[in-house]
Design a protein around this motif. Structure first.
Motif, PDB file in Angstrom:
ATOM      1  N   TRP A  16     -18.315  -6.823   1.597  1.00  0.00           N
ATOM      2  CA  TRP A  16     -18.447  -8.129   0.832  1.00  0.00           C
ATOM      3  C   TRP A  16     -18.465  -6.964  -0.774  1.00  0.00           C
ATOM      4  N   LYS A  21     -13.072  -7.400  -6.155  1.00  0.00           N
ATOM      5  CA  LYS A  21     -13.024  -8.440  -7.644  1.00  0.00           C
ATOM      6  C   LYS A  21     -12.985  -9.267  -7.920  1.00  0.00           C
ATOM      7  N   MET A  25     -17.076 -15.980  -9.406  1.00  0.00           N
ATOM      8  CA  MET A  25     -17.312 -16.251  -8.399  1.00  0.00           C
ATOM      9  C   MET A  25     -16.837 -17.016  -7.816  1.00  0.00           C
ATOM     10  N   ASN A  28     -13.493 -16.073  -6.555  1.00  0.00           N
ATOM     11  CA  ASN A  28     -13.343 -15.282  -5.126  1.00  0.00           C
ATOM     12  C   ASN A  28     -14.021 -16.323  -3.890  1.00  0.00           C
ATOM     13  N   VAL A  29     -14.560 -17.046  -4.142  1.00  0.00           N
ATOM     14  CA  VAL A  29     -14.898 -18.004  -3.344  1.00  0.00           C
ATOM     15  C   VAL A  29     -12.822 -18.990  -2.597  1.00  0.00           C
ATOM     16  N   VAL A  60     -18.869 -11.983   4.397  1.00  0.00           N
ATOM     17  CA  VAL A  60     -18.084 -12.514   3.258  1.00  0.00           C
ATOM     18  C   VAL A  60     -19.509 -13.298   2.996  1.00  0.00           C
ATOM     19  N   GLU A  63     -23.711 -12.351   1.866  1.00  0.00           N
ATOM     20  CA  GLU A  63     -23.308 -11.662   0.096  1.00  0.00           C
ATOM     21  C   GLU A  63     -22.864 -13.088  -0.323  1.00  0.00           C
ATOM     22  N   LEU A  64     -21.965 -13.554  -0.757  1.00  0.00           N
ATOM     23  CA  LEU A  64     -21.824 -14.475  -1.810  1.00  0.00           C
ATOM     24  C   LEU A  64     -23.266 -15.729  -1.628  1.00  0.00           C
ATOM     25  N   SER A  67     -25.883 -13.420  -3.769  1.00  0.00           N
ATOM     26  CA  SER A  67     -25.357 -13.023  -5.411  1.00  0.00           C
ATOM     27  C   SER A  67     -25.410 -14.251  -5.762  1.00  0.00           C
ATOM     28  N   LEU A  68     -25.743 -15.013  -5.677  1.00  0.00           N
ATOM     29  CA  LEU A  68     -25.425 -15.508  -6.334  1.00  0.00           C
ATOM     30  C   LEU A  68     -26.887 -16.108  -7.285  1.00  0.00           C
ATOM     31  N   LEU A  83     -19.733 -22.600  -1.869  1.00  0.00           N
ATOM     32  CA  LEU A  83     -20.366 -21.679  -0.325  1.00  0.00           C
ATOM     33  C   LEU A  83     -20.474 -22.717   0.087  1.00  0.00           C
TER      34      LEU A  83
END
Length: 370
Positions: A16, A21, A25, A28-29, A60, A63-64, A67-68, A83
């Protein structure tokens, strides 16, 4: 981070913190979603890299999800749905890649077709010798006006014995000769149920329901409780004939059977009639022909007599005609019966009746082209 594939090859998987960055988010998704859609897998190593990057516990997507919890509360529901969609898309892509690689592997492991191998001959089947003879018999009699009739193989005592003048104490009623299915009252319509011992039951049914003139043959299977050997079997085939009309005489019977023998067997085959007795015919005669195997010189088949019996025959007893509802004062007739196995044995020189039912292809192939 470096990982080792099942094949022993090492590769690097960006985690991740290796992903550039984005401003949010959701961006990123979306970026990972596009990356999954564009990902190409050609080998098992590529598939393992895809799994480690996207759907493993250190991938990844995981990891997402971790980080939620750092996202604002009002965005967590939207981010969670995004996600979950990303996780499902990654798993579906992995499953599709796995199935494709498995199919390719199955295809690649199949042995290649060798074009230098000789071709396999196109073996066509052939008819059973009993069928060949049965069809020939039908053909011979159809040419002189006989049609083909059929009837049940499980029959009552009346149609198999009673209507044919078999007394209650006749040896053919003994359990040693007949396969009985159920017991009843002997000699009465209905009575015992049994496997027919001859196709004469078809003659009775035909005379009951058909107005003369009647000219028919009745081929079919019959059953007798006999020990299986080279000369006998518990199941075999018969063909019987019946001719009922006004002014039918014994000469008509002789002419019919003379014609049959001359058509079925080799030219020069001799035929003779011997007086005999059958409950359903009077007078009765057995038909012999000169042995086709030894040419009349004498062998085991003809018991060194030079003659082989092929059929029984006679003028239908008036009482049998009356039993079927036909006036014996107005109509007369003749009947005959022969075993198809015996005719086949003489025509093709078969020395063992068991060969007909053993399905030995070495025996059956001898009749190809007949």
């Amino acid at each position: 981070m470096r990982y080792r594939s099942p094949t022993g090859r090492y590769f690097s998987v960006p985690l991740w913190f290796d992903i550039p960055k984005k401003e949010s988010m959701l961006e990123n998704v979306d970026a990972i979603q596009q990356e999954i859609e564009q990902y190409e897998v050609r080998t098992k190593d590529d598939l393992e890299q895809f799994r480690m990057r996207y759907i493993s516990r250190k991938g990844v997507v995981t990891e997402l999800f971790e980080s939620l919890k750092q996202a604002p509360a009002e965005q967590r529901r939207t981010l969670g749905q995004a996600l979950n969609g990303l996780k499902n898309a990654a798993q579906a892509k992995f499953d599709a890649f796995s199935e494709t690689l498995d199919q390719q592997q199955a295809t690649n492991t199949a042995p290649p077709f060798d074009l230098t191998l000789p071709t396999v001959p196109n073996l066509t089947g052939n008819q059973h010798p009993l069928n060949l003879v049965r069809q020939r018999i039908i053909q011979i009699f159809e040419r002189i006006g006989f049609n083909v009739a059929d009837g049940p193989e499980i029959e009552t005592d009346w149609y198999n014995f009673g209507a044919l003048n078999f007394p209650d104490n006749h040896p053919a009623r003994d359990m040693q000769d007949t396969f009985f299915v159920s017991k009843g009252t002997a000699g009465e319509p209905g009575g015992d149920m049994l496997l027919r011992t001859h196709t004469s039951n078809v003659q009775i049914r035909l005379m009951e329901h058909t107005k003369p003139p009647i000219r028919s043959i009745m081929p079919g299977r019959v059953y007798r409780n006999e020990t299986i050997s080279a000369r006998a079997h518990c199941m075999f085939h018969q063909v019987e004939g019946l001719y009922i009309d006004r002014n039918v005489g014994f000469k008509d019977l002789k002419d019919t059977l003379y014609h049959f023998v001359k058509e079925m067997f080799e030219p020069g085959t001799q035929i003779r009639f011997r007086p005999s007795y059958f409950p359903f015919t009077e007078p009765s005669a057995e038909i012999d022909i000169s042995c086709q195997i030894c040419g009349g010189k004498g062998c085991n088949i003809c018991k060194h007599s030079g003659w082989v019996e092929i059929a029984g025959s006679g003028m239908v007893d008036p009482q049998v005609i009356a039993n079927c509802g036909i006036d014996p004062e107005e109509y007369t007739g003749f009947a005959f019966g022969m075993g198809i196995e015996r005719i086949t044995q003489l025509k093709y020189v078969v020395n063992d009746l068991r060969l007909y039912t053993e399905n030995d292809v070495r025996f059956l192939r001898q009749f190809a082209g007949q």
